[in-house]
Design a protein around this motif. Sequence first.
Motif, mmCIF file in Angstrom:
data_model
loop_
_atom_site.group_PDB
_atom_site.id
_atom_site.type_symbol
_atom_site.label_atom_id
_atom_site.label_comp_id
_atom_site.label_asym_id
_atom_site.label_seq_id
_atom_site.Cartn_x
_atom_site.Cartn_y
_atom_site.Cartn_z
ATOM 1 N N PRO A 11 0.663 -1.306 0.004
ATOM 2 C CA PRO A 11 -0.035 0.218 0.058
ATOM 3 C C PRO A 11 0.792 1.240 0.167
ATOM 4 C CG PRO A 11 -0.245 -1.086 2.159
ATOM 5 C CD PRO A 11 0.556 -1.859 1.193
ATOM 6 N N GLU A 12 2.057 1.256 0.281
ATOM 7 C CA GLU A 12 2.903 2.495 0.362
ATOM 8 C C GLU A 12 4.019 2.422 -0.755
ATOM 9 O OE1 GLU A 12 2.580 4.613 2.832
ATOM 10 O OE2 GLU A 12 0.982 3.620 3.429
ATOM 11 N N LEU A 13 3.619 1.830 -1.877
ATOM 12 C CA LEU A 13 4.513 1.714 -2.944
ATOM 13 C C LEU A 13 5.044 3.013 -3.571
ATOM 14 C CD1 LEU A 13 5.730 -0.113 -5.072
ATOM 15 C CD2 LEU A 13 3.887 0.156 -6.531
ATOM 16 N N ASP A 14 6.299 3.334 -3.701
ATOM 17 C CA ASP A 14 7.030 4.468 -3.999
ATOM 18 C C ASP A 14 6.409 4.758 -5.558
ATOM 19 O OD1 ASP A 14 8.710 6.541 -5.343
ATOM 20 O OD2 ASP A 14 10.017 5.889 -3.961
ATOM 21 N N VAL A 44 -2.418 6.255 -3.976
ATOM 22 C CA VAL A 44 -2.702 6.686 -2.592
ATOM 23 C C VAL A 44 -4.065 6.327 -2.487
ATOM 24 C CG1 VAL A 44 -3.301 8.581 -1.004
ATOM 25 C CG2 VAL A 44 -1.187 8.566 -2.026
ATOM 26 N N ASN A 45 -5.049 6.408 -3.620
ATOM 27 C CA ASN A 45 -6.541 6.109 -3.559
ATOM 28 C C ASN A 45 -6.692 4.832 -4.134
ATOM 29 O OD1 ASN A 45 -7.325 8.873 -2.692
ATOM 30 N ND2 ASN A 45 -6.313 9.770 -4.604
ATOM 31 N N ALA A 46 -5.891 3.810 -4.158
ATOM 32 C CA ALA A 46 -6.141 2.405 -4.586
ATOM 33 C C ALA A 46 -6.566 1.587 -3.191
ATOM 34 C CB ALA A 46 -4.996 2.017 -5.162
ATOM 35 N N ASP A 47 -7.617 0.887 -3.438
ATOM 36 C CA ASP A 47 -7.915 0.016 -2.381
ATOM 37 C C ASP A 47 -6.841 -1.193 -2.060
ATOM 38 O OD1 ASP A 47 -10.541 1.162 -1.332
ATOM 39 O OD2 ASP A 47 -11.011 0.835 -3.430
ATOM 40 N N LEU A 48 -6.220 -1.667 -3.228
ATOM 41 C CA LEU A 48 -5.320 -2.790 -3.098
ATOM 42 C C LEU A 48 -4.432 -2.590 -4.122
ATOM 43 C CD1 LEU A 48 -4.726 -5.836 -1.946
ATOM 44 C CD2 LEU A 48 -6.383 -6.485 -3.940
ATOM 45 N N ILE A 49 -3.031 -2.664 -3.686
ATOM 46 C CA ILE A 49 -1.999 -2.732 -4.500
ATOM 47 C C ILE A 49 -1.104 -4.077 -4.301
ATOM 48 C CG2 ILE A 49 0.327 -1.656 -5.106
ATOM 49 C CD1 ILE A 49 -1.019 1.100 -4.268
ATOM 50 N N LEU A 50 -1.208 -4.705 -5.269
ATOM 51 C CA LEU A 50 -0.657 -6.129 -5.017
ATOM 52 C C LEU A 50 1.025 -5.885 -5.957
ATOM 53 C CD1 LEU A 50 -3.310 -8.848 -5.239
ATOM 54 C CD2 LEU A 50 -1.998 -7.763 -3.371
ATOM 55 N N THR A 51 2.033 -6.228 -5.569
ATOM 56 C CA THR A 51 3.328 -6.374 -6.580
ATOM 57 C C THR A 51 3.888 -7.678 -6.712
ATOM 58 O OG1 THR A 51 4.542 -5.756 -4.580
ATOM 59 C CG2 THR A 51 3.826 -3.926 -5.813
ATOM 60 N N ALA A 52 4.814 -7.859 -7.566
ATOM 61 C CA ALA A 52 5.694 -9.181 -7.804
ATOM 62 C C ALA A 52 6.970 -8.286 -8.034
ATOM 63 C CB ALA A 52 5.298 -9.599 -8.998
ATOM 64 N N ARG A 53 7.975 -8.901 -7.096
ATOM 65 C CA ARG A 53 9.410 -8.540 -7.190
ATOM 66 C C ARG A 53 10.272 -9.647 -7.421
ATOM 67 N NH1 ARG A 53 10.511 -3.351 -5.345
ATOM 68 N NH2 ARG A 53 8.531 -2.269 -4.408
ATOM 69 N N LYS A 54 11.398 -9.431 -8.068
ATOM 70 C CA LYS A 54 12.217 -10.521 -8.160
ATOM 71 C C LYS A 54 13.686 -9.782 -7.651
ATOM 72 C CE LYS A 54 14.648 -13.612 -11.714
ATOM 73 N NZ LYS A 54 14.419 -14.572 -10.653
ATOM 74 N N ASP A 55 14.154 -10.563 -6.831
ATOM 75 C CA ASP A 55 15.510 -10.046 -6.144
ATOM 76 C C ASP A 55 15.305 -8.663 -5.677
ATOM 77 O OD1 ASP A 55 16.737 -12.459 -6.878
ATOM 78 O OD2 ASP A 55 17.051 -11.725 -8.555
ATOM 79 N N GLU A 57 13.552 -6.214 -7.073
ATOM 80 C CA GLU A 57 13.003 -5.296 -8.220
ATOM 81 C C GLU A 57 11.553 -5.404 -8.579
ATOM 82 O OE1 GLU A 57 14.958 -6.108 -11.986
ATOM 83 O OE2 GLU A 57 13.673 -4.707 -12.827
ATOM 84 N N LEU A 58 10.948 -4.285 -8.640
ATOM 85 C CA LEU A 58 9.583 -4.229 -8.987
ATOM 86 C C LEU A 58 9.500 -4.884 -10.230
ATOM 87 C CD1 LEU A 58 6.737 -3.707 -7.987
ATOM 88 C CD2 LEU A 58 6.892 -1.455 -8.962
ATOM 89 N N ILE A 59 8.858 -5.820 -10.479
ATOM 90 C CA ILE A 59 8.547 -6.351 -12.076
ATOM 91 C C ILE A 59 7.133 -6.599 -12.401
ATOM 92 C CG2 ILE A 59 10.776 -7.443 -12.046
ATOM 93 C CD1 ILE A 59 9.221 -10.280 -11.759
ATOM 94 N N GLY A 60 6.130 -6.198 -11.416
ATOM 95 C CA GLY A 60 4.834 -6.387 -11.739
ATOM 96 C C GLY A 60 3.851 -5.850 -10.577
ATOM 97 N N ILE A 61 2.656 -5.504 -10.942
ATOM 98 C CA ILE A 61 1.846 -4.859 -10.054
ATOM 99 C C ILE A 61 0.141 -4.915 -10.631
ATOM 100 C CG2 ILE A 61 1.646 -2.495 -11.591
ATOM 101 C CD1 ILE A 61 1.431 -0.984 -8.777
ATOM 102 N N ALA A 62 -0.607 -4.912 -9.658
ATOM 103 C CA ALA A 62 -1.907 -4.934 -9.894
ATOM 104 C C ALA A 62 -2.666 -3.981 -8.995
ATOM 105 C CB ALA A 62 -2.451 -6.453 -9.564
ATOM 106 N N ARG A 63 -3.198 -2.940 -9.518
ATOM 107 C CA ARG A 63 -3.597 -1.791 -8.590
ATOM 108 C C ARG A 63 -5.127 -1.737 -8.824
ATOM 109 N NH1 ARG A 63 -5.224 3.483 -9.148
ATOM 110 N NH2 ARG A 63 -4.970 3.494 -11.168
ATOM 111 N N SER A 64 -6.040 -1.676 -7.743
ATOM 112 C CA SER A 64 -7.584 -1.948 -7.812
ATOM 113 C C SER A 64 -8.108 -0.894 -6.931
ATOM 114 C CB SER A 64 -7.809 -3.311 -7.498
ATOM 115 O OG SER A 64 -7.211 -4.077 -8.124
ATOM 116 N N ILE A 65 -9.290 -0.758 -7.382
ATOM 117 C CA ILE A 65 -10.137 0.257 -6.678
ATOM 118 C C ILE A 65 -11.404 -0.801 -6.422
ATOM 119 C CG2 ILE A 65 -11.775 2.006 -6.515
ATOM 120 C CD1 ILE A 65 -9.767 3.336 -8.587
ATOM 121 N N SER A 66 -12.024 -1.118 -5.036
ATOM 122 C CA SER A 66 -13.060 -2.037 -4.821
ATOM 123 C C SER A 66 -13.806 -1.467 -3.670
ATOM 124 C CB SER A 66 -12.296 -3.299 -4.339
ATOM 125 O OG SER A 66 -13.539 -4.413 -4.077
ATOM 126 N N ASP A 67 -15.252 -1.924 -3.792
ATOM 127 C CA ASP A 67 -16.347 -1.899 -2.702
ATOM 128 C C ASP A 67 -16.046 -3.230 -1.817
ATOM 129 O OD1 ASP A 67 -17.680 -3.780 -3.644
ATOM 130 O OD2 ASP A 67 -19.178 -2.404 -4.605
#
Length: 138
Positions: A11-14, A44-55, A57-67
């Motif tokens: 949730p605090e992704l740079d 900041v306004n996303a409800d969910l930030i999921l990331t994939a990291r390799k070693d 390093e940020l290599i993937g993201i899914a950013r969502s807004i949800s009820d």
Amino acid sequence: MSSSLTYQAEPELDPKDFQKLLIASTLGERRPVEDLERLEKMLVNADLILTARKDGELIGIARSISDHCYSTYLSDLAVHSDYQKLGIGKMLVKLTKAAFPLANLILLSAPKAVAYYPKIGMKKHEHCYLSVPGDPIY
């Protein structure tokens, strides 16, 4: 993939890391990557930030807004171009759906990814409409 691949909620992704990943994926072509302040608000306004990291390093993201119970809009799914076609995007979608299991998962496909989503089990919806900034509503 190696055991150094990790998935997590961030949730605090740079915003600068987000910006770099968008540019390194095809999604950067359709996002305001030159506007760091806007990217920060998107996070900041996303409800969910999921990331994939390799070693680390940020290599993937899914950013969502949800009820959290009826609808989840997966607004950004991006995987670094060097790591595409390895199942990272699919895993990020699965984790997003698992976070809000009662909600319908909704997204707008990038033009280059239209064929991807049916392959991972998503259904095309024929009744989606879009109004972009500057479009009048009558």
